[in-house]
Design a protein around this motif. Structure first.
Motif, PDB file in Angstrom:
ATOM      1  N   ARG A  60       0.815  -1.220   0.000  1.00 18.56           N
ATOM      2  CA  ARG A  60       0.000   0.000   0.000  1.00 18.56           C
ATOM      3  C   ARG A  60       0.848   1.270   0.000  1.00 18.56           C
ATOM      4  N   GLU A  61       2.163   1.127   0.198  1.00 16.55           N
ATOM      5  CA  GLU A  61       3.009   2.320   0.232  1.00 16.55           C
ATOM      6  C   GLU A  61       3.102   2.923  -1.173  1.00 16.55           C
ATOM      7  N   PRO A  62       2.884   4.249  -1.334  1.00 15.20           N
ATOM      8  CA  PRO A  62       2.888   4.880  -2.663  1.00 15.20           C
ATOM      9  C   PRO A  62       4.306   5.118  -3.161  1.00 15.20           C
ATOM     10  N   ILE A  63       5.009   4.055  -3.490  1.00 14.45           N
ATOM     11  CA  ILE A  63       6.430   4.186  -3.826  1.00 14.45           C
ATOM     12  C   ILE A  63       6.646   4.846  -5.176  1.00 14.45           C
ATOM     13  N   HIS A  64       5.589   4.948  -6.018  1.00 17.41           N
ATOM     14  CA  HIS A  64       5.751   5.585  -7.323  1.00 17.41           C
ATOM     15  C   HIS A  64       5.616   7.106  -7.244  1.00 17.41           C
ATOM     16  N   ILE A  65       5.163   7.635  -6.101  1.00 14.93           N
ATOM     17  CA  ILE A  65       5.051   9.101  -5.937  1.00 14.93           C
ATOM     18  C   ILE A  65       5.760   9.509  -4.636  1.00 14.93           C
ATOM     19  N   PRO A  66       7.076   9.301  -4.577  1.00 14.48           N
ATOM     20  CA  PRO A  66       7.781   9.576  -3.318  1.00 14.48           C
ATOM     21  C   PRO A  66       7.932  11.058  -2.997  1.00 14.48           C
ATOM     22  N   GLY A  67       7.707  11.934  -3.974  1.00 15.91           N
ATOM     23  CA  GLY A  67       7.803  13.377  -3.717  1.00 15.91           C
ATOM     24  C   GLY A  67       9.206  13.924  -3.754  1.00 15.91           C
ATOM     25  N   GLY A  68      10.199  13.094  -4.112  1.00 13.86           N
ATOM     26  CA  GLY A  68      11.575  13.567  -4.178  1.00 13.86           C
ATOM     27  C   GLY A  68      12.444  12.600  -4.944  1.00 13.86           C
ATOM     28  N   ILE A  69      13.742  12.960  -5.109  1.00  9.17           N
ATOM     29  CA  ILE A  69      14.674  12.121  -5.856  1.00  9.17           C
ATOM     30  C   ILE A  69      15.928  11.911  -5.026  1.00  9.17           C
ATOM     31  N   GLN A  70      16.768  10.961  -5.497  1.00  7.21           N
ATOM     32  CA  GLN A  70      18.081  10.795  -4.892  1.00  7.21           C
ATOM     33  C   GLN A  70      18.983  11.933  -5.365  1.00  7.21           C
ATOM     34  N   PRO A  71      19.802  12.469  -4.476  1.00  5.26           N
ATOM     35  CA  PRO A  71      20.501  13.735  -4.782  1.00  5.26           C
ATOM     36  C   PRO A  71      21.751  13.603  -5.638  1.00  5.26           C
ATOM     37  N   HIS A  72      22.079  12.410  -6.180  1.00  7.21           N
ATOM     38  CA  HIS A  72      23.266  12.330  -7.040  1.00  7.21           C
ATOM     39  C   HIS A  72      22.969  12.821  -8.456  1.00  7.21           C
ATOM     40  N   GLY A  73      21.709  13.168  -8.734  1.00  9.09           N
ATOM     41  CA  GLY A  73      21.329  13.721 -10.025  1.00  9.09           C
ATOM     42  C   GLY A  73      20.297  14.805  -9.826  1.00  9.09           C
ATOM     43  N   TYR A  74      19.748  15.301 -10.958  1.00 18.29           N
ATOM     44  CA  TYR A  74      18.805  16.420 -10.905  1.00 18.29           C
ATOM     45  C   TYR A  74      17.609  16.096 -11.806  1.00 18.29           C
ATOM     46  N   LEU A  75      16.442  16.614 -11.422  1.00 23.26           N
ATOM     47  CA  LEU A  75      15.220  16.351 -12.197  1.00 23.26           C
ATOM     48  C   LEU A  75      14.411  17.624 -12.318  1.00 23.26           C
ATOM     49  N   VAL A  76      13.920  17.883 -13.524  1.00 18.80           N
ATOM     50  CA  VAL A  76      13.031  19.019 -13.740  1.00 18.80           C
ATOM     51  C   VAL A  76      11.879  18.567 -14.630  1.00 18.80           C
ATOM     52  N   SER A  77      10.769  19.253 -14.523  1.00 17.93           N
ATOM     53  CA  SER A  77       9.624  19.030 -15.399  1.00 17.93           C
ATOM     54  C   SER A  77       9.375  20.319 -16.175  1.00 17.93           C
ATOM     55  N   VAL A  78       9.226  20.182 -17.490  1.00 19.81           N
ATOM     56  CA  VAL A  78       9.048  21.358 -18.333  1.00 19.81           C
ATOM     57  C   VAL A  78       7.727  21.254 -19.072  1.00 19.81           C
ATOM     58  N   ASP A  79       7.204  22.408 -19.462  1.00 18.82           N
ATOM     59  CA  ASP A  79       5.972  22.409 -20.248  1.00 18.82           C
ATOM     60  C   ASP A  79       6.314  22.300 -21.723  1.00 18.82           C
ATOM     61  N   ALA A  80       5.317  22.435 -22.573  1.00 19.44           N
ATOM     62  CA  ALA A  80       5.525  22.260 -24.016  1.00 19.44           C
ATOM     63  C   ALA A  80       6.459  23.311 -24.589  1.00 19.44           C
ATOM     64  N   ASP A  81       6.604  24.431 -23.910  1.00 21.89           N
ATOM     65  CA  ASP A  81       7.484  25.501 -24.402  1.00 21.89           C
ATOM     66  C   ASP A  81       8.878  25.411 -23.803  1.00 21.89           C
ATOM     67  N   GLY A  82       9.130  24.399 -22.999  1.00 22.51           N
ATOM     68  CA  GLY A  82      10.447  24.254 -22.409  1.00 22.51           C
ATOM     69  C   GLY A  82      10.647  25.059 -21.157  1.00 22.51           C
ATOM     70  N   VAL A  83       9.568  25.517 -20.527  1.00 22.00           N
ATOM     71  CA  VAL A  83       9.671  26.300 -19.300  1.00 22.00           C
ATOM     72  C   VAL A  83       9.624  25.348 -18.111  1.00 22.00           C
TER      73      VAL A  83
END
Length: 815
Positions: free
Chosen positions: A18-41
């Motif tokens: 039942r643990e929501p492991i697919h939406i942990p709300g964060g990442i491991q800090p050895h890399g970086y993650l961003v989400s962009v819109d269709a315009d690249g913002v």
């Protein structure tokens, strides 16, 4: 494993699931993650992504991606996102220098690989450490070349796993690499291992299914590589927490940087592992196993190394599938060869059930069994190690309540709780059943003997030790825990179940073909039987006249010239008369026997006790002075033809009195005894009333019991006990026409018991032969009751109706 412990493990596994492991709300800090819109913002980013831009995270949001990573990186990422055709499949966009490095100056940071994917409408860009800015796939082949070239030397799945463990251990530099497969219950079995000195080995041991809950298994199928670089990491949260486009937490199922469940991180630490990397082995869309790398300190393998390992896992998956498919094809081919041989033998024999038992090796090899039972039309044919008849009967009663046409289990005691109580032992721990007919209880059942297995677990799978919370906690101990499993057989393979199903279909085809042949044969036999009955009826009728002539003229000769004959001539005359009269009696009996199968049955309620008492009285009048004791028990009423029931009981009672002829001749000896009784039918005769006539006469040898009910069959000399040998044949024919059966038991000089059964729900068959009217039935009953032969109208071989009437040659009228 006890029920309480099993419940505890199940509860823990359920909590993990039942643990929501697919939406942990964060990442491991050895890399970086961003989400962009269709315009690249940039609309969402991990908090540590601000390090690349050298500013605050809030200032980064709403800015073009180029502000974060530079124009080159933004171009690579956005072009790759636009080229994606399917959701959820990560795509390598290229590699860049770390934006924090000054161009032309020595680099203080490793290059970054850019990986993009799209999931649920959210566009995600990840930056991960790489070896160099060069094309990653160009540097990947040297890493996997040894593995690819060595594949041809691996003869089986175990060899492939050993090769993969060794090569990934070499490529990654992790301290320990294991390859393990999952069984049908989800338990992992370590089948290959490669490690550095000082690391603990787990080869041959098992990890319980509860270690990897269902939700985690689903993620392993979707995202086939997972890295935990440092068990002591502090997650970099996503900012904002809810994605602006969806209003929900971002689903990081396909993100390689996805933060890991705290439960699993603690599990790693309990195992002495501070860095791990797992690659999925997916075969036919199912998680077949994992390649798992462990290290006792933090470790971040480069993107190129991770890509090479992912490629090895993909190749291994394909090779495992190919090996399994090849082995399965060979096994299926062997099974079908066995099936062909067995079916050919069955199709070419009159009794295909017996042929099953004659080729025991083929029947058992067909599904890899150690024992088998074929049940057909009440017969049980046993092969190899199989339970006894009583256990089989109880098993059939249980199978009657099941719905499957094909049923398989490797734990019969669990599937059928009554197994032990009915004497089913370790010879039948597993069972494969194919049902041919539930109505007639026709089955083929294969059994497998118990296989006692000793399982070495990497820690007690029952344990739920202290951890992060009271409801959700990892195992703490990985010391070897040994479990002995009893009462189970080797599992049935899918190929075996399928060939069992095919065997059932083929058997039904044979049975149907035999049924058609038997139906045709029955029609032919019916026609021949009617012709024979007509022939015997006509011949019997025509023989009566010459025999009567012989008796008549012999009587005249004796009256005219008896005084002038010599003693030898007188003897000849008496012999002629006696044999002619016996021949006449034989013809009369044959005529009556022929009529048994021709006349229509007219059943009604018959009081069997009243009938038996009358017949005992009538048949005991001619015994002279010898002593006879008779007993008629409580007999019920039956629904039967009263005339034919008279014939049945008269024959049996007359025989009993006749064969006690040596008893009761003097006062000192034991009297003759005749008993008529009944019992309620049981087992196959349930629903029948069973009647018997018992005597204490000469009896007979049971070795010849099969001749007892045959026409003209006699077990005693005619000089001792006169008769034509047709009486019991008539009894059997009448009883069978009423849906019953006959049998006997006897001992020489200790008497005999003749049994017959009548069904309580008897429904007469259609009219056969002569259609009898009520008047004819009354005439028949009167004739039989008076002891006179009944002379019906019959059709001769030309179809002409005649009446059984002969003329006495001496002119004394008709008889």
């Amino acid at each position: 494993m006890s029920q309480d412990s099993q419940s505890l493990v199940t509860a823990s596994s359920d909590d993990c699931a039942r643990e929501p492991i697919h939406i942990p709300g964060g990442i491991q800090p050895h890399g970086y993650l961003v989400s962009v819109d269709a315009d690249g913002v940039v609309v969402q980013a991990s908090r540590n992504a601000a390090e690349l831009a050298g500013g605050a995270i809030d200032a980064l949001l709403g800015q073009p991606l180029a502000v974060l990573a530079g124009a080159e990186a933004a171009g690579l990422a956005l072009r790759a996102l636009d080229s994606l055709e399917a959701e959820g499949i990560p795509l390598y966009a290229g590699s860049i220098d770390d934006p924090r490095d000054t161009p032309g100056q020595p680099s203080s940071h490793p290059p970054l690989a850019i990986v993009v994917h799209r999931h649920q409408g959210v566009r995600i860009v990840e930056f991960e450490p790489a070896r160099a800015k060069a094309e990653v796939f160009a540097s990947m082949y040297p890493l996997v070349r040894t593995f690819i070239n060595s594949l041809q030397h691996a003869g089986d799945v175990a060899g492939l796993a050993e090769l993969a463990a060794r090569e990934i251990h070499r490529i990654t530099g992790f301290g320990r690499t294991m390859v393990y497969s999952f069984d049908e219950e989800g338990h992992g079995h370590v089948i290959a291992e490669s490690m550095e000195p000082g690391y603990r080995g787990y080869l041959g041991q098992r990890f319980p299914a509860s270690d990897i809950p269902a939700q985690a298994r689903a993620l392993y199928v979707r995202n086939r590589i997972r890295l935990i670089a440092d068990a002591d990491y502090v997650a970099a949260p996503l900012v904002p927490a809810l994605h602006p486009a969806t209003g929900r937490p971002t689903d990081l199922t396909y993100a390689s940087l996805r933060s890991i469940s705290p439960v699993h991180v603690q599990y790693m630490k309990n195992m002495g592992t501070w860095a791990s990397m797992s690659m999925s082995i997916v075969v036919r869309g199912r998680l077949w196993g994992l390649i798992s790398c462990h290290h006792d300190t933090a470790r971040v393998p480069s993107f190129e190394v991770r890509t090479a390992c992912e490629h090895i896992a993909e190749v291994l998956s394909l090779q495992v599938e190919a090996k399994e498919d090849h082995a399965e094809a060979d096994y299926r081919l062997a099974l079908r060869r066995t099936q062909t041989r067995l079916l050919a033998a069955m199709a070419n024999t009159e009794d295909f059930v017996e042929s099953i038992g004659s080729d025991t090796a083929s029947l058992l090899d067909l599904v890899g069994a150690t024992g088998a039972v074929a049940i057909f039309e009440g017969r049980i044919v046993r092969v190899g190690e199989a339970p006894g008849d009583a256990a089989i009967e109880a098993l059939l009663a249980w199978l009657d309540t099941q719905g499957e046409e094909v049923f398989a289990t490797d734990d019969l005691a669990r599937a059928w709780p009554g197994a032990a109580a009915h004497g089913v032992g370790p010879e039948a721990a597993g069972m494969l059943v194919v049902s041919l007919s539930r109505l007639f209880r026709n089955y083929v059942i294969w059994f497998r003997a118990e296989v006692v297995r000793t399982i070495r677990w990497a820690g007690d799978p029952r344990a739920k030790l202290s951890g992060l919370s009271t409801t959700l906690s990892p195992r703490e101990s990985f010391e070897v825990w040994t479990q002995t499993v009893r009462g189970r057989s080797q599992p049935w393979r899918q190929a075996e179940i399928e060939v069992g199903t095919e065997f059932r279909t083929a058997l039904l085809g044979i049975v149907l073909r035999r049924a058609e042949e038997l139906a045709q044969l029955a029609l032919e036999l019916g026609r021949v039987n009617r012709e024979l009955e007509g022939f015997s009826y006509t011949v019997s009728h025509d023989l009566r006249a010459p025999l009567r002539h012989i008796v008549g003229f012999a009587d005249l000769l004796r009256e005219m010239d008896y005084g002038r004959l010599s003693d030898r001539g007188k003897h000849f005359i008496e012999r002629i008369i006696a044999q002619a009269r016996f021949g006449g009696k034989l013809v009369d009996d044959l005529l009556a026997f022929s009529q048994m199968g021709r006349a229509a049955l007219r059943p009604q309620q018959v009081d069997m006790r009243r009938l038996a008492e009358r017949l005992v009285d009538e048949e005991s009048r001619e015994i002279g002075t010898r002593r006879l004791e008779t007993q008629v028990g409580e007999l019920c009423e039956v629904h039967a033809d009263p005339v034919l029931m008279d014939v049945v009981l008269r024959n049996l009672i007359a025989n009993a009195i006749k064969f006690t002829g040596q008893r009761g001749l003097d006062a000192e000896g034991a009297p003759a005894r005749v008993e008529v009784g009944m019992e309620a039918g049981t087992g196959p005769l349930a629903g029948h009333d069973v009647f018997y006539v018992r005597d204490n006469g000469v009896g007979f040898d049971m070795r010849y019991a099969d001749k007892l009910f045959g026409v003209f069959q006699r077990l005693h000399r005619v000089e001792e006990f006169p008769g034509t040998g047709i009486g019991l044949a008539s009894v059997r024919r009448i009883v069978e026409r009423h849906g019953g059966t006959t049998w006997a038991h006897a001992e020489p000089d200790r008497g005999a018991t003749i049994w017959f059964s009548l069904p309580r729900d008897f429904v007469p068959e259609g009219t056969a032969g002569v259609n009898e009217t009520a008047a004819e039935a009354a005439s028949r009953l009167a004739a039989v009751s008076s002891g006179q032969p009944y002379k019906p109208v019959f059709k001769d071989l030309k179809g002409t109706e005649n009446e059984c009437v002969e003329t006495d040659p001496a002119g004394r009228g008709q008889s």
